[in-house]
Enzyme design. Structure first.
Site, PDB file in Angstrom:
ATOM      1  N   TYR A  20      48.885   6.361  27.695  1.00  0.00           N
ATOM      2  CA  TYR A  20      48.834   7.874  27.530  1.00  0.00           C
ATOM      3  C   TYR A  20      49.907   8.594  27.222  1.00  0.00           C
ATOM      4  O   TYR A  20      50.113   9.660  26.713  1.00  0.00           O
ATOM      5  CB  TYR A  20      48.510   8.295  29.098  1.00  0.00           C
ATOM      6  CG  TYR A  20      46.988   7.948  29.534  1.00  0.00           C
ATOM      7  CD1 TYR A  20      46.067   8.880  29.242  1.00  0.00           C
ATOM      8  CD2 TYR A  20      46.512   6.761  30.013  1.00  0.00           C
ATOM      9  CE1 TYR A  20      44.757   8.602  29.629  1.00  0.00           C
ATOM     10  CE2 TYR A  20      45.522   6.613  30.489  1.00  0.00           C
ATOM     11  CZ  TYR A  20      44.369   7.350  30.200  1.00  0.00           C
ATOM     12  OH  TYR A  20      42.944   6.962  30.288  1.00  0.00           O
TER      13      TYR A  20
ATOM     14  N   GLU B 110      41.363   4.441  36.862  1.00  0.00           N
ATOM     15  CA  GLU B 110      41.244   3.070  35.960  1.00  0.00           C
ATOM     16  C   GLU B 110      41.818   2.297  36.879  1.00  0.00           C
ATOM     17  O   GLU B 110      41.128   0.995  36.914  1.00  0.00           O
ATOM     18  CB  GLU B 110      41.793   3.432  34.520  1.00  0.00           C
ATOM     19  CG  GLU B 110      40.834   4.119  33.556  1.00  0.00           C
ATOM     20  CD  GLU B 110      41.632   5.118  32.555  1.00  0.00           C
ATOM     21  OE1 GLU B 110      42.785   4.388  32.286  1.00  0.00           O
ATOM     22  OE2 GLU B 110      41.283   5.926  32.097  1.00  0.00           O
TER      23      GLU B 110
END
Length: 398
Positions: A98, A140
Protein backbone atom coordinates in the site's frame (compact mmCIF):
# COMPACT_ATOMS: atom_id res chain seq x y z
CA UNK A 1 -13.99 8.77 10.23
CA UNK A 2 -12.82 11.64 8.02
CA UNK A 3 -11.70 14.79 9.86
CA UNK A 4 -14.00 17.78 9.55
CA UNK A 5 -11.37 19.85 7.72
CA UNK A 6 -10.59 17.09 5.23
CA UNK A 7 -14.28 16.35 4.69
CA UNK A 8 -14.88 19.92 3.55
CA UNK A 9 -11.89 19.80 1.21
CA UNK A 10 -12.85 16.42 -0.23
CA UNK A 11 -16.43 17.56 -0.77
CA UNK A 12 -15.22 20.63 -2.65
CA UNK A 13 -12.68 18.75 -4.76
CA UNK A 14 -14.63 15.54 -5.37
CA UNK A 15 -16.27 16.76 -8.62
CA UNK A 16 -12.86 17.56 -10.13
CA UNK A 17 -11.23 14.37 -8.88
CA UNK A 18 -14.24 12.29 -9.90
CA UNK A 19 -14.28 13.74 -13.39
CA UNK A 20 -10.59 12.97 -13.85
CA UNK A 21 -10.38 9.70 -11.91
CA UNK A 22 -10.21 7.57 -15.04
CA UNK A 23 -7.18 9.48 -16.36
CA UNK A 24 -5.67 9.51 -12.86
CA UNK A 25 -5.86 5.72 -12.51
CA UNK A 26 -4.50 5.19 -16.03
CA UNK A 27 -1.44 7.30 -15.21
CA UNK A 28 -1.16 5.62 -11.83
CA UNK A 29 -0.83 2.15 -13.35
CA UNK A 30 1.60 3.43 -15.97
CA UNK A 31 3.83 4.84 -13.24
CA UNK A 32 3.44 1.79 -11.00
CA UNK A 33 4.38 -0.72 -13.67
CA UNK A 34 7.28 1.41 -14.89
CA UNK A 35 8.69 1.38 -11.36
CA UNK A 36 7.77 -2.25 -10.62
CA UNK A 37 7.42 -4.22 -13.91
CA UNK A 38 7.21 -7.50 -12.03
CA UNK A 39 3.79 -6.54 -10.69
CA UNK A 40 2.23 -6.63 -14.16
CA UNK A 41 4.09 -9.79 -15.09
CA UNK A 42 3.47 -11.76 -11.91
CA UNK A 43 0.52 -10.28 -10.00
CA UNK A 44 -1.86 -8.06 -11.96
CA UNK A 45 -4.16 -9.51 -14.61
CA UNK A 46 -2.58 -8.48 -17.92
CA UNK A 47 -5.85 -8.99 -19.76
CA UNK A 48 -7.76 -6.65 -17.46
CA UNK A 49 -5.00 -4.07 -17.78
CA UNK A 50 -5.14 -4.28 -21.57
CA UNK A 51 -8.93 -3.92 -21.56
CA UNK A 52 -8.87 -1.07 -19.01
CA UNK A 53 -11.31 -2.79 -16.67
CA UNK A 54 -8.95 -2.80 -13.70
CA UNK A 55 -8.50 0.96 -14.01
CA UNK A 56 -12.26 1.41 -14.08
CA UNK A 57 -12.65 -0.75 -10.97
CA UNK A 58 -10.00 1.19 -9.03
CA UNK A 59 -11.53 4.51 -10.06
CA UNK A 60 -14.98 3.33 -9.02
CA UNK A 61 -13.81 2.06 -5.64
CA UNK A 62 -11.96 5.28 -4.74
CA UNK A 63 -14.86 7.49 -5.79
CA UNK A 64 -17.39 5.27 -4.01
CA UNK A 65 -15.34 5.20 -0.81
CA UNK A 66 -14.88 9.00 -0.75
CA UNK A 67 -18.58 9.55 -1.43
CA UNK A 68 -19.52 7.16 1.36
CA UNK A 69 -17.26 8.99 3.83
CA UNK A 70 -19.08 12.22 3.04
CA UNK A 71 -22.62 10.81 3.02
CA UNK A 72 -22.21 8.43 5.98
CA UNK A 73 -19.38 9.80 8.14
CA UNK A 74 -20.11 7.44 11.03
CA UNK A 75 -20.41 4.22 9.03
CA UNK A 76 -17.68 2.36 7.16
CA UNK A 77 -18.62 0.73 3.81
CA UNK A 78 -17.71 -2.75 5.02
CA UNK A 79 -19.49 -4.59 2.20
CA UNK A 80 -17.38 -2.86 -0.43
CA UNK A 81 -14.18 -3.09 1.60
CA UNK A 82 -14.76 -6.75 2.40
CA UNK A 83 -15.18 -7.67 -1.25
CA UNK A 84 -11.91 -5.93 -2.16
CA UNK A 85 -10.08 -7.42 0.84
CA UNK A 86 -11.10 -10.97 -0.06
CA UNK A 87 -9.72 -10.47 -3.58
CA UNK A 88 -6.50 -8.96 -2.22
CA UNK A 89 -6.06 -11.80 0.28
CA UNK A 90 -6.50 -14.42 -2.44
CA UNK A 91 -3.67 -12.71 -4.32
CA UNK A 92 -1.41 -12.50 -1.27
CA UNK A 93 -1.32 -8.68 -1.13
CA UNK A 94 0.96 -7.51 1.70
CA UNK A 95 0.57 -4.37 3.86
CA UNK A 96 3.78 -2.79 2.58
CA UNK A 97 2.42 -2.76 -0.97
CA UNK A 98 0.00 0.00 0.00
CA UNK A 99 2.97 2.35 0.53
CA UNK A 100 4.02 1.99 -3.09
CA UNK A 101 0.46 2.60 -4.26
CA UNK A 102 0.14 5.95 -2.49
CA UNK A 103 3.42 7.26 -3.98
CA UNK A 104 2.34 6.65 -7.56
CA UNK A 105 -1.34 7.45 -7.04
CA UNK A 106 -0.70 10.92 -5.67
CA UNK A 107 1.93 11.62 -8.32
CA UNK A 108 -0.73 10.78 -10.91
CA UNK A 109 -3.28 13.05 -9.22
CA UNK A 110 -0.78 15.92 -9.29
CA UNK A 111 0.01 15.28 -12.97
CA UNK A 112 -3.64 15.34 -14.01
CA UNK A 113 -5.01 18.15 -11.81
CA UNK A 114 -1.90 20.32 -11.70
CA UNK A 115 -2.17 23.49 -9.60
CA UNK A 116 -5.59 22.44 -8.33
CA UNK A 117 -3.81 20.00 -6.03
CA UNK A 118 -2.97 22.39 -3.20
CA UNK A 119 -1.31 21.09 -0.03
CA UNK A 120 -4.77 21.07 1.60
CA UNK A 121 -6.27 19.01 -1.22
CA UNK A 122 -3.35 16.57 -1.19
CA UNK A 123 -3.59 16.14 2.60
CA UNK A 124 -7.36 15.55 2.48
CA UNK A 125 -7.13 12.89 -0.22
CA UNK A 126 -4.16 11.32 1.53
CA UNK A 127 -6.43 10.92 4.55
CA UNK A 128 -9.10 9.30 2.37
CA UNK A 129 -6.56 6.90 0.91
CA UNK A 130 -5.14 5.79 4.25
CA UNK A 131 -8.57 5.36 5.80
CA UNK A 132 -9.35 2.96 2.97
CA UNK A 133 -5.91 1.31 2.93
CA UNK A 134 -5.70 0.77 6.68
CA UNK A 135 -9.21 -0.67 6.74
CA UNK A 136 -8.25 -3.10 3.97
CA UNK A 137 -5.01 -4.08 5.72
CA UNK A 138 -6.93 -4.85 8.92
CA UNK A 139 -9.55 -6.94 7.12
CA UNK A 140 -6.91 -8.78 5.10
CA UNK A 141 -4.90 -9.53 8.25
CA UNK A 142 -7.99 -11.14 9.79
CA UNK A 143 -8.67 -13.13 6.62
CA UNK A 144 -5.10 -14.46 6.52
CA UNK A 145 -5.36 -15.51 10.17
CA UNK A 146 -8.71 -17.24 9.66
CA UNK A 147 -7.56 -19.13 6.57
CA UNK A 148 -4.12 -20.09 7.88
CA UNK A 149 -2.76 -18.78 4.58
CA UNK A 150 1.02 -19.16 4.30
CA UNK A 151 1.34 -18.66 0.56
CA UNK A 152 0.27 -20.65 -2.52
CA UNK A 153 0.14 -24.40 -2.10
CA UNK A 154 0.78 -27.01 -4.83
CA UNK A 155 -2.27 -29.07 -5.83
CA UNK A 156 -2.25 -32.03 -8.22
CA UNK A 157 -4.93 -32.39 -10.88
CA UNK A 158 -6.57 -35.77 -10.28
CA UNK A 159 -9.38 -35.42 -12.80
CA UNK A 160 -10.29 -33.19 -15.70
CA UNK A 161 -13.94 -33.14 -16.84
CA UNK A 162 -15.21 -31.48 -20.01
CA UNK A 163 -18.50 -29.80 -19.10
CA UNK A 164 -19.22 -27.92 -22.35
CA UNK A 165 -17.27 -26.89 -25.44
CA UNK A 166 -15.82 -23.97 -23.45
CA UNK A 167 -15.89 -25.12 -19.80
CA UNK A 168 -13.62 -27.63 -18.07
CA UNK A 169 -13.75 -28.72 -14.42
CA UNK A 170 -10.49 -29.52 -12.63
CA UNK A 171 -10.53 -31.69 -9.51
CA UNK A 172 -7.40 -31.27 -7.41
CA UNK A 173 -5.87 -32.54 -4.16
CA UNK A 174 -2.86 -31.32 -2.17
CA UNK A 175 0.34 -32.47 -3.85
CA UNK A 176 1.95 -32.88 -0.43
CA UNK A 177 -0.78 -35.28 0.71
CA UNK A 178 -1.83 -32.90 3.49
CA UNK A 179 -5.29 -32.14 4.76
CA UNK A 180 -7.90 -30.22 2.79
CA UNK A 181 -9.27 -27.28 4.75
CA UNK A 182 -12.97 -26.55 4.65
CA UNK A 183 -14.52 -23.65 2.79
CA UNK A 184 -17.84 -21.84 2.61
CA UNK A 185 -20.04 -22.49 -0.41
CA UNK A 186 -19.69 -19.59 -2.84
CA UNK A 187 -16.00 -18.92 -2.20
CA UNK A 188 -13.21 -18.95 -4.77
CA UNK A 189 -9.50 -19.78 -4.93
CA UNK A 190 -6.68 -18.03 -6.76
CA UNK A 191 -5.00 -20.31 -9.29
CA UNK A 192 -1.43 -19.43 -10.33
CA UNK A 193 0.18 -20.68 -13.53
CA UNK A 194 3.44 -20.00 -15.37
CA UNK A 195 2.73 -19.04 -18.97
CA UNK A 196 4.84 -19.71 -22.05
CA UNK A 197 6.65 -16.36 -21.73
CA UNK A 198 7.62 -17.13 -18.13
CA UNK A 199 5.12 -14.77 -16.56
CA UNK A 200 3.26 -16.00 -13.48
CA UNK A 201 -0.38 -15.01 -13.78
CA UNK A 202 -3.13 -15.52 -11.21
CA UNK A 203 -6.88 -15.84 -11.64
CA UNK A 204 -9.77 -16.51 -9.29
CA UNK A 205 -12.19 -19.40 -9.87
CA UNK A 206 -15.20 -20.32 -7.76
CA UNK A 207 -15.16 -23.70 -6.08
CA UNK A 208 -17.95 -25.62 -7.78
CA UNK A 209 -17.96 -28.73 -5.60
CA UNK A 210 -19.58 -29.35 -2.24
CA UNK A 211 -17.76 -28.17 0.89
CA UNK A 212 -16.25 -30.99 2.94
CA UNK A 213 -15.05 -33.14 0.06
CA UNK A 214 -11.53 -34.60 0.08
CA UNK A 215 -10.75 -32.87 -3.23
CA UNK A 216 -11.50 -29.39 -4.44
CA UNK A 217 -12.95 -28.62 -7.82
CA UNK A 218 -13.18 -25.45 -9.87
CA UNK A 219 -14.60 -24.91 -13.32
CA UNK A 220 -12.94 -22.71 -15.95
CA UNK A 221 -14.60 -21.10 -18.95
CA UNK A 222 -12.25 -20.45 -21.85
CA UNK A 223 -12.33 -16.69 -22.45
CA UNK A 224 -12.36 -15.67 -26.09
CA UNK A 225 -11.09 -12.17 -26.82
CA UNK A 226 -12.59 -9.49 -29.03
CA UNK A 227 -11.67 -6.03 -30.29
CA UNK A 228 -11.78 -4.66 -26.72
CA UNK A 229 -9.81 -7.36 -24.92
CA UNK A 230 -7.41 -10.22 -25.71
CA UNK A 231 -8.08 -13.93 -25.21
CA UNK A 232 -7.99 -15.02 -21.59
CA UNK A 233 -4.36 -15.97 -20.95
CA UNK A 234 -4.90 -18.25 -17.98
CA UNK A 235 -8.21 -19.81 -19.02
CA UNK A 236 -6.80 -20.77 -22.43
CA UNK A 237 -3.60 -22.06 -20.80
CA UNK A 238 -5.59 -24.25 -18.43
CA UNK A 239 -7.74 -25.62 -21.26
CA UNK A 240 -4.82 -26.32 -23.59
CA UNK A 241 -2.01 -27.39 -21.29
CA UNK A 242 -3.23 -28.66 -17.90
CA UNK A 243 -4.19 -32.34 -17.53
CA UNK A 244 -4.31 -35.08 -14.93
CA UNK A 245 -1.04 -35.32 -13.03
CA UNK A 246 -0.11 -31.67 -13.55
CA UNK A 247 0.40 -29.40 -10.53
CA UNK A 248 -1.17 -25.99 -9.97
CA UNK A 249 -0.70 -23.39 -7.26
CA UNK A 250 -3.86 -22.59 -5.30
CA UNK A 251 -4.57 -20.12 -2.54
CA UNK A 252 -6.86 -20.85 0.37
CA UNK A 253 -10.55 -20.09 -0.32
CA UNK A 254 -11.77 -16.50 -0.08
CA UNK A 255 -14.86 -14.55 -1.09
CA UNK A 256 -17.84 -12.98 0.66
CA UNK A 257 -20.69 -14.36 -1.50
CA UNK A 258 -21.55 -17.01 1.08
CA UNK A 259 -24.86 -18.23 2.44
CA UNK A 260 -24.20 -17.68 6.13
CA UNK A 261 -27.05 -18.81 8.33
CA UNK A 262 -29.80 -19.43 5.79
CA UNK A 263 -32.36 -20.14 8.51
CA UNK A 264 -35.96 -20.46 7.36
CA UNK A 265 -35.97 -17.48 4.99
CA UNK A 266 -36.69 -18.06 1.30
CA UNK A 267 -33.58 -18.06 -0.90
CA UNK A 268 -33.13 -17.20 -4.57
CA UNK A 269 -29.98 -18.29 -6.40
CA UNK A 270 -29.76 -16.58 -9.80
CA UNK A 271 -26.93 -17.14 -12.26
CA UNK A 272 -26.03 -16.82 -15.90
CA UNK A 273 -23.23 -18.45 -17.88
CA UNK A 274 -20.22 -19.48 -15.82
CA UNK A 275 -21.81 -17.69 -12.85
CA UNK A 276 -23.43 -21.06 -12.18
CA UNK A 277 -20.33 -22.32 -10.38
CA UNK A 278 -20.84 -20.83 -6.89
CA UNK A 279 -24.56 -21.57 -7.09
CA UNK A 280 -23.98 -25.31 -7.57
CA UNK A 281 -21.74 -25.31 -4.49
CA UNK A 282 -24.40 -23.43 -2.52
CA UNK A 283 -27.12 -25.89 -3.54
CA UNK A 284 -24.90 -28.83 -2.57
CA UNK A 285 -24.26 -27.22 0.83
CA UNK A 286 -27.95 -26.53 1.41
CA UNK A 287 -28.83 -30.14 0.59
CA UNK A 288 -26.11 -31.44 2.91
CA UNK A 289 -27.39 -29.19 5.71
CA UNK A 290 -30.98 -30.42 5.32
CA UNK A 291 -32.28 -26.98 4.36
CA UNK A 292 -36.08 -27.18 4.05
CA UNK A 293 -37.11 -23.55 3.43
CA UNK A 294 -38.14 -22.45 -0.09
CA UNK A 295 -35.32 -22.09 -2.63
CA UNK A 296 -35.82 -20.60 -6.09
CA UNK A 297 -33.13 -21.56 -8.61
CA UNK A 298 -32.83 -19.40 -11.73
CA UNK A 299 -30.26 -19.70 -14.52
CA UNK A 300 -29.86 -18.15 -17.95
CA UNK A 301 -27.63 -19.38 -20.76
CA UNK A 302 -27.29 -19.48 -24.52
CA UNK A 303 -28.53 -23.08 -24.76
CA UNK A 304 -28.71 -26.28 -22.69
CA UNK A 305 -25.45 -27.39 -24.33
CA UNK A 306 -23.75 -24.23 -23.05
CA UNK A 307 -25.08 -24.66 -19.49
CA UNK A 308 -22.03 -25.84 -17.54
CA UNK A 309 -22.69 -28.23 -14.63
CA UNK A 310 -26.31 -28.52 -15.74
CA UNK A 311 -26.70 -32.06 -14.41
CA UNK A 312 -25.21 -31.07 -11.04
CA UNK A 313 -27.33 -27.91 -10.96
CA UNK A 314 -30.48 -29.95 -11.46
CA UNK A 315 -29.49 -32.83 -9.16
CA UNK A 316 -28.52 -30.61 -6.22
CA UNK A 317 -31.76 -28.64 -6.47
CA UNK A 318 -33.73 -31.91 -6.62
CA UNK A 319 -32.34 -32.89 -3.19
CA UNK A 320 -34.10 -29.93 -1.56
CA UNK A 321 -37.67 -30.50 -0.37
CA UNK A 322 -38.97 -27.10 -1.47
CA UNK A 323 -37.05 -25.97 -4.55
CA UNK A 324 -38.35 -24.45 -7.78
CA UNK A 325 -36.03 -24.53 -10.81
CA UNK A 326 -36.32 -22.11 -13.73
CA UNK A 327 -33.82 -22.40 -16.60
CA UNK A 328 -33.92 -19.86 -19.45
CA UNK A 329 -32.16 -20.43 -22.78
CA UNK A 330 -31.82 -18.14 -25.76
CA UNK A 331 -32.21 -21.15 -28.06
CA UNK A 332 -32.99 -24.88 -27.99
CA UNK A 333 -35.08 -24.68 -24.81
CA UNK A 334 -36.84 -27.93 -24.03
CA UNK A 335 -40.16 -28.64 -22.30
CA UNK A 336 -38.55 -28.25 -18.87
CA UNK A 337 -37.11 -24.78 -19.60
CA UNK A 338 -38.07 -21.41 -21.06
CA UNK A 339 -36.98 -19.52 -24.17
CA UNK A 340 -35.49 -16.07 -23.72
CA UNK A 341 -33.64 -14.22 -21.02
CA UNK A 342 -34.22 -14.52 -17.30
CA UNK A 343 -37.45 -12.76 -16.34
CA UNK A 344 -38.48 -12.81 -12.69
CA UNK A 345 -41.57 -10.80 -13.56
CA UNK A 346 -43.33 -13.92 -14.80
CA UNK A 347 -46.37 -14.80 -12.74
CA UNK A 348 -45.25 -18.42 -12.25
CA UNK A 349 -41.98 -17.41 -10.52
CA UNK A 350 -42.68 -16.70 -6.88
CA UNK A 351 -40.37 -14.16 -5.24
CA UNK A 352 -41.35 -13.37 -1.67
CA UNK A 353 -40.47 -9.91 -0.28
CA UNK A 354 -38.41 -11.49 2.54
CA UNK A 355 -36.26 -13.44 0.07
CA UNK A 356 -32.47 -13.38 0.41
CA UNK A 357 -31.00 -13.38 -3.11
CA UNK A 358 -27.56 -14.34 -4.46
CA UNK A 359 -26.54 -13.34 -7.97
CA UNK A 360 -23.59 -14.31 -10.16
CA UNK A 361 -23.06 -13.71 -13.85
CA UNK A 362 -22.36 -10.91 -16.34
CA UNK A 363 -23.01 -7.39 -15.03
CA UNK A 364 -25.95 -6.64 -17.38
CA UNK A 365 -27.64 -9.83 -16.17
CA UNK A 366 -27.14 -9.00 -12.49
CA UNK A 367 -28.31 -5.42 -12.90
CA UNK A 368 -31.46 -6.61 -14.67
CA UNK A 369 -32.19 -9.29 -12.06
CA UNK A 370 -31.54 -6.86 -9.20
CA UNK A 371 -34.03 -4.41 -10.69
CA UNK A 372 -36.60 -7.21 -11.02
CA UNK A 373 -36.04 -8.26 -7.40
CA UNK A 374 -36.44 -4.70 -6.13
CA UNK A 375 -39.68 -4.43 -8.11
CA UNK A 376 -40.86 -7.60 -6.35
CA UNK A 377 -40.23 -6.02 -2.95
CA UNK A 378 -36.91 -7.64 -2.06
CA UNK A 379 -34.85 -5.34 0.18
CA UNK A 380 -31.59 -4.00 -1.35
CA UNK A 381 -29.64 -5.28 1.67
CA UNK A 382 -30.84 -8.82 0.90
CA UNK A 383 -29.39 -8.87 -2.63
CA UNK A 384 -25.82 -10.17 -2.73
CA UNK A 385 -23.62 -10.59 -5.79
CA UNK A 386 -20.27 -11.80 -7.09
CA UNK A 387 -18.46 -10.24 -10.05
CA UNK A 388 -15.94 -12.38 -11.93
CA UNK A 389 -13.05 -10.02 -12.63
CA UNK A 390 -12.76 -6.33 -11.67
CA UNK A 391 -15.84 -5.12 -9.82
CA UNK A 392 -17.27 -2.46 -12.12
CA UNK A 393 -20.49 -2.32 -10.11
CA UNK A 394 -18.97 -0.74 -6.98
CA UNK A 395 -19.87 2.84 -7.76
CA UNK A 396 -23.34 2.01 -9.06
CA UNK A 397 -25.00 0.45 -6.01
CA UNK A 398 -27.86 2.23 -4.32
Amino acid sequence: MLSEKSAATVRASLPAVGAAIGEITERFYTRLFAAHPGLLRNLFNRGNQAAGTQRQALAGSIAAFATHLLDHPDRRPDAMLGRIAHKHASLGVAPEQYDGVTEHLFAAIAEVLGDAVTPEVAAAWDEVYWLMANALVAIEKRLYEESGESGPRPWEVVERVTETADVVTFRVRPADGGAVRGFRAGQYVSVGVTLADGARQIRQYSLSGAPGESVRQFSVKRVAGDTAAPDGEVSNHLHARVHEGDVLELSEPYGDLVLGGAGDRPLLLASAGIGVTPMVAMLAALAADGHDAPVTVVHGDRSPADHALRADHTACAAKLPDAAVHFFYERDAGPDSRTGRVDLGRADIAVRPDTRAYLCGPLPFMRAVRAQLLAKGVAPADIHYEVFGPDLWLARQD
